[in-house]
Design a protein around this motif. Structure first.
Motif: not given
Length: 248
Positions: A98, A133-136
């Motif tokens: 984050r 999985q959803n890290y950009d």
């Protein structure tokens, strides 16, 4: 998946851009690296419940003056541990993701959970895979343990993975037998585990196995350079550097 070019373009701050009063593998060290425009390398150890924690050592003595082992401690106890006498605590990987939020390349090393780079690797690689999985943003995962690299690849096939490696000197790796050290130093598992890059000790970049990979177009990062002169020497044989204790 190919290694993102920013891992080569940008120097990578080893355990973040740490300094006096800014502990390694801490959120302030990661903020400092982001502000300076460097990539970030960090380490993962599991808490007792398997939560991926951003921490290098197996025990807390060096960083927190505590004899406990991080894998034996729950999150409440770890939240009380302070890094190098500061008010900073050991961050979770979730908190760190984050904080970084894809702004700079992130190189994650999962520490060996077997003790001898064998097959008893636990589940922390799966927990890391789930968090990514959803890290950009540019991210890559590596480990000294080839079995961890292979298992992570199965859990997260779309995340770039690599082998961390070195000469595996007997003095540094006394728990390994001669044949295992030879096999690892020659990166024989590279193709088997689906590795897409290597991060090798910069002192050993003349290793024929490393030179062969690079000649085939495999990206070679290196660790850990600690001066401008070392960086200049390392860049002659590696594509990217991991650094600390100086500003490239």
């Amino acid at each position: 998946m190919a290694l993102h070019p920013d891992f080569i373009r940008l120097p990578i701050a080893h355990r973040g851009l740490h300094s006096d009063g800014v502990p390694e593998n801490s959120l302030p060290a990661f903020r400092a690296a982001v502000e300076a425009g460097y990539g970030i390398e960090l380490d993962i150890q599991p808490a007792a419940d398997g939560t991926p924690m951003v921490f290098h050592d197996y025990d807390l003595m060096r960083m927190c003056d505590d004899e406990g082992y991080i894998s034996d401690m729950d999150l409440d106890d770890l939240a009380k541990a302070k890094l190098l006498g500061t008010e900073e605590k050991i961050p979770t990987l979730a908190e760190t993701l984050r904080e970084i939020a894809g702004r700079v390349p992130l190189l994650i090393e999962i520490k060996d959970q077997d003790g001898r780079l064998g097959t008893t690797i636990g589940e922390v690689h799966s927990r890391v895979a789930a968090l990514l999985q959803n890290y950009d943003g540019p991210v890559a995962v590596m480990s000294f343990n080839p079995n961890t690299v292979a298992a992570f690849g199965e859990a997260a096939p779309n995340v770039t993975r690599g082998l961390t490696s070195c000469a595996f000197d007997k003095n540094d790796w006394p728990m390994l037998d001669d044949e295992t050290r030879k096999k690892l130093s020659e990166l024989r598992d590279f193709e088997r585990v689906g590795a897409e890059f290597a991060s090798h000790d910069w002192h050993d970049l003349t290793n024929p196995a490393v030179e062969a990979l690079r000649s085939q177009g495999v990206p070679v990062l290196c660790w850990t350079v600690r001066s401008a002169d070392e960086a200049a020497e390392a860049r002659q044989r590696a594509d990217g550097i991991t650094f600390e204790n100086f500003v490239p």
